[in-house]
Design a protein around this motif. Sequence first.
Motif, PDB file in Angstrom:
ATOM      1  N   ALA A  94      44.331  41.794  18.127  1.00  0.00           N
ATOM      2  CA  ALA A  94      44.249  42.397  19.454  1.00  0.00           C
ATOM      3  C   ALA A  94      43.557  41.454  20.429  1.00  0.00           C
ATOM      4  N   SER A  95      44.158  41.289  21.583  1.00  0.00           N
ATOM      5  CA  SER A  95      43.566  40.534  22.681  1.00  0.00           C
ATOM      6  C   SER A  95      43.170  41.532  23.758  1.00  0.00           C
ATOM      7  N   LEU A  96      41.861  41.619  24.054  1.00  0.00           N
ATOM      8  CA  LEU A  96      41.349  42.590  25.020  1.00  0.00           C
ATOM      9  C   LEU A  96      40.825  41.872  26.257  1.00  0.00           C
ATOM     10  N   ARG A  97      41.019  42.506  27.419  1.00  0.00           N
ATOM     11  CA  ARG A  97      40.501  41.917  28.651  1.00  0.00           C
ATOM     12  C   ARG A  97      40.105  43.041  29.606  1.00  0.00           C
ATOM     13  N   ILE A  98      38.904  42.916  30.188  1.00  0.00           N
ATOM     14  CA  ILE A  98      38.480  43.821  31.258  1.00  0.00           C
ATOM     15  C   ILE A  98      38.244  42.986  32.505  1.00  0.00           C
ATOM     16  N   SER A  99      38.631  43.537  33.630  1.00  0.00           N
ATOM     17  CA  SER A  99      38.485  42.841  34.901  1.00  0.00           C
ATOM     18  C   SER A  99      38.187  43.860  35.981  1.00  0.00           C
ATOM     19  N   GLN A 100      37.558  43.385  37.028  1.00  0.00           N
ATOM     20  CA  GLN A 100      37.376  44.231  38.207  1.00  0.00           C
ATOM     21  C   GLN A 100      38.260  43.668  39.308  1.00  0.00           C
ATOM     22  N   ILE A 101      39.049  44.541  39.902  1.00  0.00           N
ATOM     23  CA  ILE A 101      39.943  44.158  40.995  1.00  0.00           C
ATOM     24  C   ILE A 101      39.333  44.661  42.302  1.00  0.00           C
ATOM     25  N   GLN A 102      39.254  43.768  43.258  1.00  0.00           N
ATOM     26  CA  GLN A 102      38.776  44.127  44.587  1.00  0.00           C
ATOM     27  C   GLN A 102      39.969  44.117  45.536  1.00  0.00           C
ATOM     28  N   VAL A 103      40.190  45.230  46.197  1.00  0.00           N
ATOM     29  CA  VAL A 103      41.249  45.318  47.194  1.00  0.00           C
ATOM     30  C   VAL A 103      40.575  45.218  48.564  1.00  0.00           C
ATOM     31  N   ASP A 104      40.909  44.182  49.328  1.00  0.00           N
ATOM     32  CA  ASP A 104      40.256  43.983  50.621  1.00  0.00           C
ATOM     33  C   ASP A 104      40.881  44.885  51.690  1.00  0.00           C
ATOM     34  N   ALA A 105      40.377  44.776  52.918  1.00  0.00           N
ATOM     35  CA  ALA A 105      40.832  45.636  54.014  1.00  0.00           C
ATOM     36  C   ALA A 105      42.313  45.436  54.331  1.00  0.00           C
ATOM     37  N   ALA A 106      42.839  44.253  54.022  1.00  0.00           N
ATOM     38  CA  ALA A 106      44.258  43.976  54.278  1.00  0.00           C
ATOM     39  C   ALA A 106      45.154  44.454  53.138  1.00  0.00           C
ATOM     40  N   GLY A 107      44.563  44.968  52.055  1.00  0.00           N
ATOM     41  CA  GLY A 107      45.345  45.457  50.918  1.00  0.00           C
ATOM     42  C   GLY A 107      45.648  44.400  49.876  1.00  0.00           C
ATOM     43  N   ARG A 108      45.004  43.231  49.980  1.00  0.00           N
ATOM     44  CA  ARG A 108      45.217  42.143  49.014  1.00  0.00           C
ATOM     45  C   ARG A 108      44.275  42.349  47.828  1.00  0.00           C
ATOM     46  N   ALA A 109      44.825  42.367  46.627  1.00  0.00           N
ATOM     47  CA  ALA A 109      44.043  42.612  45.408  1.00  0.00           C
ATOM     48  C   ALA A 109      43.732  41.295  44.704  1.00  0.00           C
ATOM     49  N   THR A 110      42.447  41.077  44.412  1.00  0.00           N
ATOM     50  CA  THR A 110      42.014  39.870  43.704  1.00  0.00           C
ATOM     51  C   THR A 110      41.019  40.248  42.618  1.00  0.00           C
ATOM     52  N   ILE A 111      40.886  39.377  41.636  1.00  0.00           N
ATOM     53  CA  ILE A 111      39.927  39.577  40.549  1.00  0.00           C
ATOM     54  C   ILE A 111      38.541  39.180  41.044  1.00  0.00           C
ATOM     55  N   SER A 112      37.553  40.095  40.911  1.00  0.00           N
ATOM     56  CA  SER A 112      36.186  39.738  41.289  1.00  0.00           C
ATOM     57  C   SER A 112      35.384  39.285  40.075  1.00  0.00           C
ATOM     58  N   TRP A 113      35.702  39.783  38.887  1.00  0.00           N
ATOM     59  CA  TRP A 113      35.157  39.262  37.635  1.00  0.00           C
ATOM     60  C   TRP A 113      36.060  39.694  36.483  1.00  0.00           C
ATOM     61  N   SER A 114      35.987  38.955  35.376  1.00  0.00           N
ATOM     62  CA  SER A 114      36.843  39.236  34.227  1.00  0.00           C
ATOM     63  C   SER A 114      36.173  38.722  32.957  1.00  0.00           C
ATOM     64  N   ARG A 115      36.416  39.413  31.866  1.00  0.00           N
ATOM     65  CA  ARG A 115      35.880  39.016  30.562  1.00  0.00           C
ATOM     66  C   ARG A 115      36.943  39.350  29.517  1.00  0.00           C
ATOM     67  N   ALA A 116      37.065  38.528  28.463  1.00  0.00           N
ATOM     68  CA  ALA A 116      38.110  38.733  27.453  1.00  0.00           C
ATOM     69  C   ALA A 116      37.568  38.506  26.049  1.00  0.00           C
ATOM     70  N   LEU A 117      38.248  39.094  25.084  1.00  0.00           N
ATOM     71  CA  LEU A 117      37.974  38.911  23.658  1.00  0.00           C
ATOM     72  C   LEU A 117      39.299  38.558  22.998  1.00  0.00           C
ATOM     73  N   ASN A 118      39.331  37.469  22.253  1.00  0.00           N
ATOM     74  CA  ASN A 118      40.548  36.956  21.609  1.00  0.00           C
ATOM     75  C   ASN A 118      41.624  36.603  22.628  1.00  0.00           C
ATOM     76  N   GLY A 119      41.211  36.204  23.800  1.00  0.00           N
ATOM     77  CA  GLY A 119      42.157  35.847  24.853  1.00  0.00           C
ATOM     78  C   GLY A 119      41.434  35.115  25.965  1.00  0.00           C
ATOM     79  N   THR A 120      42.083  35.016  27.103  1.00  0.00           N
ATOM     80  CA  THR A 120      41.534  34.295  28.246  1.00  0.00           C
ATOM     81  C   THR A 120      41.271  35.256  29.387  1.00  0.00           C
ATOM     82  N   ALA A 121      40.091  35.153  29.985  1.00  0.00           N
ATOM     83  CA  ALA A 121      39.749  35.962  31.145  1.00  0.00           C
ATOM     84  C   ALA A 121      40.422  35.384  32.383  1.00  0.00           C
ATOM     85  N   TYR A 122      40.639  36.232  33.377  1.00  0.00           N
ATOM     86  CA  TYR A 122      41.179  35.772  34.652  1.00  0.00           C
ATOM     87  C   TYR A 122      40.109  34.973  35.389  1.00  0.00           C
ATOM     88  N   ALA A 123      40.536  34.027  36.190  1.00  0.00           N
ATOM     89  CA  ALA A 123      39.618  33.294  37.060  1.00  0.00           C
ATOM     90  C   ALA A 123      39.293  34.173  38.266  1.00  0.00           C
TER      91      ALA A 123
END
Length: 181
Positions: A94-123
């Motif tokens: 199993a590859s697990l990943r948790i991330s927090q997505i921030q949606v700005d006032a314009a509606g653009r969604a970006t990763i604010s932080w990410s962590r993973a186990l047996n995989g790669t976290a988002y930048a």
Amino acid sequence: MIVFATKPRWLGRFAREERGVALLEFAFVLPFLVLLFLGGFQLMDAISAYRKVGNTVRTLADLTTQNTTMTATQADEILNASQQVMAPYSPSSASLRISQIQVDAAGRATISWSRALNGTAYANGTVVTMPTGLATASTYYIFSEINYTYTPRLASTLIGTIPLTQTIYMSPRNSEFVAYN
């Protein structure tokens, strides 16, 4: 030319015999019944693994959304704890990943932080596409993912591995966002 006036007695007895019919029918049906049983077992095992994958991704998101702040150590503890939900299936697949997505006032969604186990976290800052109707401006979401490679217990060489993937979005419960230190 030889002509038999009567048929042999053993041929008549053999034609009238009915004692072995059920055994003969069972011998024809047995391979199908065994195949049906093993196929049903394998199908139920795969469904059980898929349910475990769903429970794991929900547990990962649920534990994360209960926090107001998060450290790398806490995130790793949540990832390891969520991985235990996979039992009796091997968590090493199993590859697990948790991330927090921030949606700005314009509606653009970006990763604010990410962590993973047996995989790669988002930048941080990675742009993500959210499901239609979910991305509300100026909000945060916890995004959890799992990728699990299911290996059938029976006939794995015949069936091969089956990739199981699930994702879930949840809003933080106790604050507007989960601060990552």
